[in-house]
Design an enzyme around this catalytic site. Structure first.
Site, short mmCIF file in Angstrom:
data_model
loop_
_atom_site.label_atom_id
_atom_site.label_comp_id
_atom_site.label_asym_id
_atom_site.label_seq_id
_atom_site.Cartn_x
_atom_site.Cartn_y
_atom_site.Cartn_z
N ASP A 175 -15.00 -12.30 35.94
CA ASP A 175 -14.09 -11.18 36.23
C ASP A 175 -12.93 -11.19 35.22
OD1 ASP A 175 -12.20 -9.45 37.35
OD2 ASP A 175 -11.86 -10.65 39.16
N HIS A 348 -7.13 -10.17 41.86
CA HIS A 348 -7.83 -10.69 40.68
C HIS A 348 -7.02 -11.79 40.00
CE1 HIS A 348 -10.90 -7.52 40.69
NE2 HIS A 348 -9.93 -6.75 41.13
#
Lengths: 532, 532
Positions: A175, A348
């Site tokens: 990610d 994130h």
């Protein structure tokens, strides 16, 4: 969405969709092009979903309509969301749903050995996926952050990740969303602490807007409501649905007596009310936007109310959120948002957490995924700094084919790919040319020139009709255009040019020039010539 | 733009314009409605401009076309920018330009005594304006920040502001842009420090994009170029123009030999090149955007280049800036922007500076201006905390009339006001209905239904023609629409309904329903019925 193939069998990890941008005029949603999978001509063994966000599961119903998928694997909450979605699409029997259990060891799916590792994210029950074949070991992190104090206590399983690193990771897909941001993303718990600082001081109503899937944030808001003697109404279809699913599955702990209908809540004094609602992105029809613009049947903002927008605008939504804040302020509310209060934490990992992940997994090859190119490039730089050689960092465009062998991974081919636009009931039938037309008309409007040609005693009578839309229609100009139309057609007929297509072309160019000359605008000119 | 009237005479402070948002499809710029000034029927004594930004001076040419203005007052650099603007519009003789000199004491303009106070902002030579009449003393702060170490050494003149506070300020109009932001805006000098940290480490080219009017930032970038042995090319029409004006007037100190043309610069090794360019907002035709999308004739990004975007996106521009960053990263550049490096400082005062201003001026009445309602509301809260009673804080909408008497200030009336949209050559001729039509076509396209009715032996022959634009045109559907058109018309004719307007209405509704039913879309249906 990523396809893995081995010995002729395929599994797919995630099946997301994207939301249209302003330039996708009138498009409802965007899917990946499934042609490659359709072209394989045989069923997909499994789709594995890492978590329940739309950019990871939203395409599933469309994929299932196109392709036979034997099994869909996901954790329990993700399955709950997916089940409800498939029901809505009338697809509840389209595939077999299987529960992914991160703590029970790997499962065999065809020639793949697949394992699941818990990660913390802005939705509960998120996982990383480990795929093992004779070609090597792949780890896809999924969306994650290194939250060491998550609200449900379920941390990113760094122990298991370290173990995988020790075993050897041949290819890591990581990610990249926050790779450009230095430092560390704050724990979700910090948002709860902010709620605890803000809510007890208020004597008006408190509204909290966040993503409907952010179950931990909803839990924290409700916890603070309970602590401060407030009852809670949940407003907005998707949030009501998700709260129901999460409560039924035990992911959300809310005593029945705390939850009221909006009309019940409004009987209480303001300091005993909390409203949880959708609309944290300023979405046009969402609860918060309706409330901000006095368009909600059950909630009216009053002076003394506090609105907490517990989210960060996704790029492109800033102006909508800005307008909603302005509307709420005009109605008398104090609005707290992520720019001025710590009422949001990202889901994130930031740069330092990505470094930690790279240190844990120590992959032979790094493939930054999830995020625009600029973020993947930043992730690649972190990989370089972590000692991965430049040739072992793959920034792959959509459609790239990566081959993994015991000798390493590299980009070897490309398959045709792209996006499919969904507009109304039609999937994929909004052509580029239609979008270009819409943009053109949006910029300058349209001028339709209908000309009938009637023969009368051998002479042709030319009668123009004009219809203008979205274009300052001054009568004087339209009169001038009419004369010009007649003149253009009569000149052409005099030159023995009478083919409809040619007449229309000349009208298009001639009228376009005249209108541009007079107004400096270029409406779309649509000539229709009819012979009667 | 604010109008001050006293004893039948009027002066105007600032004459700004606004930039269109995405919803203003095809609109080029937005002006205030000048009707009130036009309706006065006599010249305006003076327009006073606080600084050279477009939202303060951009409307001037349009205002001068509508109204006689005896004098325009502004500081020297602002006058330089304004002169160039008026020349471009062919208006160089439309008014008399007068230089505002902050250190020379007040000037009499009709019944007004007007004084100017230096303030620091993101363009040099910005001023606050003091207006004195027998009704009281008004201070308009203009756009400002409390930069105590500005690049040109010209600070916000807190000494003079304190003096005004001691004399007594009856009405203060204060910049509210950053009222929601806690703390203090960093000094512009901090951006120069960031340049000094970043540039010496790079061995590729360095591009710096900022607002063309941010002369101090341009100066700091050039200073660092000189220190690090780089020559500089300036790219982008507005930046070249402003650099010229600022150099000619002595506001920018650049040795001739440092400035090269882009084609000369490209002869040097990359580590001796710096490019200053426009496009910090991702504007579609700007230098940086062209560079990012490989569309610039003279500059190609290469691996190893560094791009510094020294600005913050104005709300609504985020996605454009985002795309530009992505394009630059794809081309191989490292991109530094305000989210990840300290390469920008706002030009507007944050909350603590607004408190300082309120403490210096101690106004009897506070009127938050410049900023959306939400920011004005935040400024009002700061005023309350500073001890100004609630009834002495005026949040005024555009068009509000405020009366100032020795007994105080209050909102007493409202004049008709609004915005004038400028589109192509036309000022104010884009009606709301045209914008609504454009939006409609942009969402769903347009379907034009042309029907000719021909009499043949007493029977009427109905021939439909369809033109579809921006709307998925499936042949099957269009055939169905044609049949439906014929059916609708024949039914109506059978019922003896033949008025063209009615036929068109029925077609509009009937075809609209059919298309929605089949596609769930609502293209604009434009029926044209012609009798031949």
């Amino acid at each position: 969405m990523t396809v893995y193939e081995h010995r002729g069998e395929a599994i797919v990890v995630d099946a997301g969709m994207a939301f249209p941008r302003d330039e996708h005029l009138g498009v409802d949603l965007i899917l990946p092009d499934y042609s490659y999978l359709i072209g394989r001509g045989k069923p997909v063994r499994a789709v594995i979903l890492t978590h329940g966000h739309e950019d990871h599961v939203g395409g599933l119903p469309y994929l299932l309509r196109e392709i036979e998928v034997e099994e869909v694997w996901a954790t329990r909450l993700t399955l709950g969301f997916v089940k409800s979605k498939l029901d809505e699409h009338g697809l509840s029997r389209a595939t077999t749903l299987r529960e992914a259990e991160p703590d029970k060891g790997p499962v065999d799916i065809g020639p793949f050995k697949v394992d699941f590792v818990r990660v913390a994210h802005s939705i509960p029950d998120a996982i990383a996926v480990v795929i093992e074949t004779s070609a090597g070991r792949i780890v896809y992190t999924g969306d994650y952050k290194m939250d060491h104090t998550p609200v449900d206590g379920i941390r990113t399983d760094v122990g298991r990740l370290a173990e995988l690193g020790n075993l050897g990771v041949d290819l890591m897909l990581g990610d990249s969303t926050n790779a450009e941001r230095p430092g560390t993303t704050p724990s979700e718990r910090r948002v709860g602490e902010a709620f605890r600082q803000i809510v007890p001081l208020r004597d008006g109503r408190v509204l909290v807007a966040c993503f409907a899937s952010n179950i931990h944030r909803i839990q924290q808001a409700i916890d603070v409501a309970i602590e401060t003697g407030r009852s809670v109404a949940v407003i907005g279809r998707s949030m009501r649905k998700n709260v129901n699913i999460a409560r039924n599955l035990g992911y959300l702990d809310v005593p029945d007596e705390i939850l009221l209908k909006p009309e019940e809540l409004s009987q209480l004094p303001p300091y005993e009310q909390m409203i949880l609602c959708t609309g944290s992105q300023g979405e046009p029809l969402s609860a918060l936007t309706r409330i901000a613009f006095h368009d909600h049947a059950k909630v009216k903002i009053e002076r003394g109310d506090t609105v907490i927008i517990s989210a960060k605008p996704i790029p492109g939504n800033e102006l909508r959120v800005h307008d909603a804040i302005n509307g709420l302020a005009k109605a008398g509310a104090e609005v707290l948002h992520e720019e001025i209060a710590e009422v949001h934490a990202s889901g994130h990992a930031c740069a330092e957490e990505l470094r930690t992940m790279l240190a844990l997994l120590r992959p032979k090859t790094l493939m930054p995924v999830h995020g625009e190119f600029r973020m993947q490039a930043a992730h690649a730089r972190l990989g370089l700094e972590a000692g991965i050689p430049e040739e072992s960092i793959l920034i792959a465009e959509n459609g790239a084919v990566i081959e993994l062998t015991p000798n390493g991974a590299s980009i070897v081919d490309e398959v045709e790919t792209g996006v499919t636009l969904v507009d109304g009931l039609g999937v994929g039938d909004v052509a580029d040319v239609a979008l270009r037309d819409r943009r053109h008309m949006a910029e300058d409007g349209v001028l339709i020139v209908v000309v009938t040609l009637t023969s009368s005693n051998g002479d042709v009578v030319v009668s123009p009709e004009l219809v203008a839309r979205g274009f300052g229609e001054q009568d004087a100009l339209l009169d001038e255009v009419k004369s010009e139309v007649v003149e253009i057609i009569e000149d052409l007929l005099a030159d023995k040019i009478s083919e409809i297509k040619l007449l229309q072309e000349h009208l298009h160019d001639g009228i376009g020039r005249l209108v541009y000359d007079r107004t400096r605008r270029r409406p779309m000119i649509l000539p229709v010539v009819l012979e009667v």
